[in-house]
Write a protein that holds these residues in place. Structure first.
Motif, PDB file in Angstrom:
ATOM      1  N   VAL A 100      -1.347  58.131   3.988  1.00 18.90           N
ATOM      2  CA  VAL A 100      -0.457  56.859   3.411  1.00 18.90           C
ATOM      3  C   VAL A 100      -0.966  55.446   4.436  1.00 18.90           C
ATOM      4  CG1 VAL A 100       1.059  54.686   2.195  1.00 18.90           C
ATOM      5  CG2 VAL A 100       1.103  57.826   2.063  1.00 18.90           C
ATOM      6  N   LEU A 101      -2.346  54.771   4.113  1.00 16.41           N
ATOM      7  CA  LEU A 101      -2.939  53.652   4.641  1.00 16.41           C
ATOM      8  C   LEU A 101      -2.405  52.515   4.602  1.00 16.41           C
ATOM      9  CD1 LEU A 101      -6.706  55.010   5.700  1.00 16.41           C
ATOM     10  CD2 LEU A 101      -4.188  55.964   6.585  1.00 16.41           C
ATOM     11  N   VAL A 102      -1.119  51.790   5.578  1.00 16.55           N
ATOM     12  CA  VAL A 102      -0.980  50.310   5.421  1.00 16.55           C
ATOM     13  C   VAL A 102      -1.348  49.052   5.729  1.00 16.55           C
ATOM     14  CG1 VAL A 102       1.333  48.656   4.410  1.00 16.55           C
ATOM     15  CG2 VAL A 102       1.591  51.954   4.242  1.00 16.55           C
ATOM     16  N   HIS A 103      -1.825  48.355   5.257  1.00 14.97           N
ATOM     17  CA  HIS A 103      -2.468  46.997   6.382  1.00 14.97           C
ATOM     18  C   HIS A 103      -1.625  46.221   6.710  1.00 14.97           C
ATOM     19  CE1 HIS A 103      -1.374  44.278   2.970  1.00 14.97           C
ATOM     20  NE2 HIS A 103      -1.966  45.027   2.092  1.00 14.97           N
ATOM     21  N   GLY A 104      -1.679  44.957   7.672  1.00  8.21           N
ATOM     22  CA  GLY A 104      -0.828  44.669   8.070  1.00  8.21           C
ATOM     23  C   GLY A 104      -1.600  42.827   7.426  1.00  8.21           C
ATOM     24  N   CYS A 105      -0.620  41.799   7.877  1.00  9.46           N
ATOM     25  CA  CYS A 105      -0.192  40.520   7.533  1.00  9.46           C
ATOM     26  C   CYS A 105      -1.920  39.959   7.590  1.00  9.46           C
ATOM     27  CB  CYS A 105       0.149  39.590   9.096  1.00  9.46           C
ATOM     28  SG  CYS A 105      -0.015  37.937   9.333  1.00  9.46           S
ATOM     29  N   CYS A 106      -1.331  39.034   6.484  1.00  6.04           N
ATOM     30  CA  CYS A 106      -2.590  38.579   5.577  1.00  6.04           C
ATOM     31  C   CYS A 106      -3.531  38.981   5.235  1.00  6.04           C
ATOM     32  CB  CYS A 106      -3.239  37.378   6.737  1.00  6.04           C
ATOM     33  SG  CYS A 106      -1.364  36.600   7.897  1.00  6.04           S
ATOM     34  N   LEU A 107      -3.839  40.510   5.444  1.00  4.66           N
ATOM     35  CA  LEU A 107      -4.919  41.630   4.570  1.00  4.66           C
ATOM     36  C   LEU A 107      -4.250  42.603   2.865  1.00  4.66           C
ATOM     37  CD1 LEU A 107      -5.639  42.238   8.244  1.00  4.66           C
ATOM     38  CD2 LEU A 107      -6.894  41.209   7.239  1.00  4.66           C
ATOM     39  N   SER A 108      -5.447  43.441   3.100  1.00 12.08           N
ATOM     40  CA  SER A 108      -5.080  43.844   2.026  1.00 12.08           C
ATOM     41  C   SER A 108      -5.887  45.635   2.465  1.00 12.08           C
ATOM     42  CB  SER A 108      -5.569  43.494   0.837  1.00 12.08           C
ATOM     43  OG  SER A 108      -6.927  43.764   0.595  1.00 12.08           O
ATOM     44  N   GLY A 109      -4.932  46.667   1.224  1.00 10.31           N
ATOM     45  CA  GLY A 109      -6.083  47.675   1.662  1.00 10.31           C
ATOM     46  C   GLY A 109      -7.670  47.651   2.245  1.00 10.31           C
TER      47      GLY A 109
END
Length: 364
Positions: A106-115
């Protein structure tokens, strides 16, 4: 080679023919042996973007969410202001390889971003979502709550705009400027300077900046609704490895505090925070945990402090029975990684290293 009769019964010409046959057979078997070697190499070679991508299934769905009734949904006339909306869900896009045997990622993005973080790189190369599918891992790419394709609650904005609330009620939404992100993502010490040997594809930076989106995380409840949704997703998948990045780095640890049984492992890439060394570590007993870092960390005060704190966490967690590692890529022969290491020019080499780590530490 026996052709019937003795050698003495054959003329010189027949003996010459027999020698030609032997040479032909030797050549044939040599070609066949080479073909078998090439087939074996093809089966074990690193995945290439030019190879056909064969998958068993793909699709998308949402996890979590709650209904909110509001009188401040719209001021546009053709939609009434009163109604019910769903918020706090996460969007999930998945691809499952044929005959998948490894645990899902399960790949989870960070701040100010999306998948989009995990998809094709800014310069058009294979992203980790595809790379890990090619390596046999089902991949599930998440848009955090109120980010990307996961809807946000705009009621407070409409309420202020209509005059029914003061400006202090506006949600704390923010955006990251390119100049500040340059430094935070460690492309260089300050904009527009570049760290020597830094591997992010700056020639495609204009494409990267298009990925940046408004960040609603400070306007959301605590814990972030993404956390219980990740826990629910891991249960739906009958166990998964949660791979987080930056702002979301702490989320897998928080999800483990809800239900560690469904989390097969944690990979936290340059987390904004690790659990405090004083936290309860019993929930991580026996759990494989990798905290992965890029380069130039010691040249940025923010990240240097976080790396130190993560090392302290790993030390305490291991004494409680966890299987935690903190790895700096430069120490394993992969220098030059930026904060966006899954998009760097050597991202597939990093991905291959990570896939090998997963194979060694995560039970199938």
């Amino acid at each position: 080679m026996y052709l019937g009769g003795s050698i003495s019964e054959y003329s010189f010409g027949n003996i010459q023919t027999e020698g030609d046959n032997v040479r032909r057979l030797c050549s044939f078997f040599a070609v066949m042996a080479l073909a078998l070697v090439l087939v074996g190499c093809a089966a074990t070679k690193a995945p290439l973007a030019s190879d056909p991508l064969t998958i068993a299934s793909q699709g998308s769905f949402f996890v979590g969410g709650r209904n909110v009734k509001s009188n401040d949904l719209a001021m546009v006339g053709f939609f009434p202001p009163t109604g019910t909306i769903t918020v706090d869900q996460i969007y999930v896009h998945y691809q499952v390889p044929v005959a998948a045997q490894r645990k899902p990622l399960v790949l989870v993005h960070g701040c100010c971003l999306s998948g989009k973080t995990w998809e094709s790189t800014p310069d058009g190369r294979m992203g980790w979502d595809e790379f890990f599918v090619r390596r046999g891992f089902p991949t599930y790419v998440v848009d955090q709550a109120s980010r990307g394709r996961s809807a946000a609650d705009t009621s407070a904005i409409v309420q202020v705009k209509s005059g029914r609330a003061g400006s202090d009620k506006l949600p704390d939404v923010f955006g990251a400027g390119q100049e500040s992100a340059w430094q935070i993502f460690r492309f260089g010490p300050e904009y527009p300077k570049v760290f020597p040997g830094m591997q992010f594809p700056l020639e495609a930076q204009a494409e990267f900046w298009k990925q940046m989106v408004p960040d609603w995380s400070r306007a959301l409840p605590t814990p972030n609704p993404t956390v219980p949704a990740l826990s629910e997703l891991a249960r739906k998948l009958n166990g998964a490895v949660l791979v987080s990045h930056s702002q979301s780095g702490i989320y897998p640890f928080e999800a483990a505090s809800i239900d560690q049984r469904s989390i097969a492992g944690i990979v936290s890439i340059e987390p904004g925070a690790c659990p405090k060394a004083s936290d309860d570590m019993s929930i991580y007993k026996g759990m494989p945990i990798l905290v992965l870092w890029g380069d130039y960390v010691d040249q940025h005060e923010r990240w240097a402090g976080r790396l130190k704190a993560c090392r302290e966490f790993a030390s305490v967690a291991n004494r409680a029975g966890a299987k935690a590692e903190v790895v700096v890529l430069n120490d394993v022969g992969l220098p030059g990684a930026s904060h966006m290491l899954m998009q760097d020019k050597h991202s597939l080499k990093i991905g291959a290293w990570l896939a090998d780590w997963l194979d060694r530490h995560i039970a199938k």
